[in-house]
Design an enzyme around this catalytic site. Structure first.
Site, short mmCIF file in Angstrom:
data_model
loop_
_atom_site.label_atom_id
_atom_site.label_comp_id
_atom_site.label_asym_id
_atom_site.label_seq_id
_atom_site.Cartn_x
_atom_site.Cartn_y
_atom_site.Cartn_z
N CYS A 73 -59.99 -4.48 42.87
CA CYS A 73 -59.42 -5.63 41.73
C CYS A 73 -58.84 -6.61 42.65
O CYS A 73 -57.94 -7.56 42.47
CB CYS A 73 -58.21 -4.87 41.47
N SER A 128 -54.12 27.56 60.22
CA SER A 128 -52.82 28.60 60.11
C SER A 128 -51.82 29.58 59.86
O SER A 128 -51.34 30.05 59.83
CB SER A 128 -51.68 27.44 60.62
N HIS A 142 -58.01 17.61 51.50
CA HIS A 142 -56.98 16.95 51.28
C HIS A 142 -57.34 15.71 51.51
O HIS A 142 -56.97 14.79 52.49
CB HIS A 142 -55.93 18.10 52.31
N LEU A 167 -58.43 31.33 66.96
CA LEU A 167 -58.59 31.36 68.06
C LEU A 167 -57.42 32.45 68.00
O LEU A 167 -57.06 32.81 68.99
CB LEU A 167 -57.37 30.03 68.50
N ALA A 168 -56.33 32.46 67.29
CA ALA A 168 -54.91 33.72 67.23
C ALA A 168 -54.47 34.37 65.81
O ALA A 168 -55.25 33.12 65.38
CB ALA A 168 -53.90 33.14 68.63
N CYS A 178 -57.01 2.61 46.59
CA CYS A 178 -55.98 1.34 46.44
C CYS A 178 -55.01 1.58 45.35
O CYS A 178 -54.79 2.75 44.94
CB CYS A 178 -56.85 0.45 45.23
N ASN A 228 -59.33 19.82 56.77
CA ASN A 228 -59.68 18.65 57.65
C ASN A 228 -59.95 17.18 56.54
O ASN A 228 -60.68 17.31 55.34
CB ASN A 228 -60.39 19.27 58.29
#
Length: 241
Positions: free
Chosen positions: A138, A177, A108, A202-203, A116, A91
């Site tokens: 800069c 996932s 991530h 959840l699944a 920059c 996340n």
């Protein structure tokens, strides 16, 4: 005891932040190739900024939930016993930190930082970005981008993540996932090393068959139950052998 926890979008869903691949998820409503690549930013920077500014506002408005708080408690509880929690998240939100987690590895990147494209400087940035935003290092305008990993870019901290995974006594994936690599391959790496694996989701994920045990249900129920089990605070509910 050293526990490696990998979290994905599912842990933040109950805080109101959208997941990506589920029905109604962000990538069902927005084309990632137009919004989440270096080429997209070079081609349509204003559109990319608009999308990420919207997401950043959503993160600012969201609050950590019971699952985030439970992992912060697990970190403190393990440390008090001479153990360690290695918390790796896919996340880009800051809900783990705001819940009290002190050491979070963002593979991530972080939405609340800007980088920059000219000099590479990175800084905290919770406000909107635009073509007029100047780099504080800069001075260049127009090159500040969200400090997140876009499609086609290499995830961050992979060496440290691999070392921590190999040294873990338990691997746990929460709200993922199982479709995004290299994170989706962590469970196979853990199994190959003989490390017990557990899925909290959840699944069932795309890699559900590789986990030794699993708890399926809302993260705000399943994660606190898991933490209570690990810390010896009471029985856990809803798990399957």
């Amino acid at each position: 005891m050293t526990i490696f926890v990998l979290t994905g979008a599912g842990i933040s869903a109950e805080s109101g932040l959208g997941t990506f691949r589920d029905p109604g998820g962000l990538w069902r409503r927005f084309d990632p190739m137009r919004l989440a690549t270096p080429e997209a930013f070079a081609r349509e920077p204003e559109e990319v900024h608009a999308f990420y500014n919207l997401r950043r506002r959503g993160v600012r408005e969201a609050e950590p939930n019971a699952a985030h708080a439970a992992l912060a408690r697990l970190e403190a509880g393990l440390a008090a016993r001479g153990g360690r929690l290695f918390l790796c998240t896919q996340n880009v939100d800051d809900l783990h930190e705001r819940a009290g987690s002190r050491a979070v590895v963002h593979m991530h990147g972080e939405l609340m930082r800007a980088r920059c494209t000219a000099c590479g400087a990175s800084r905290p940035s919770a406000e909107d970005l635009g073509l007029g935003t100047a780099c504080p290092a800069c001075g260049r305008r127009g090159g500040m981008r969200p400090d997140v990993v876009w499609f086609g870019e290499m995830p961050l901290h992979l060496e440290a993540i691999g070392d921590a995974l190999d040294a873990a006594d338990l691997f746990v994936a929460i709200g993922t996932s199982g479709a995004v690599y290299p994170a989706a391959g962590f469970v196979a790496r853990a199994r190959a090393a003989g490390i017990p694996t557990r899925e909290i989701n959840l699944a069932p994920s795309d890699t559900a068959g590789l986990f030794d045990t699993a708890d399926y249900g809302p993260a705000t129920r399943a994660v606190p139950d898991f933490v209570a089990e690990i810390l010896g605070e009471g029985p856990v509910s809803g798990s399957r052998p």
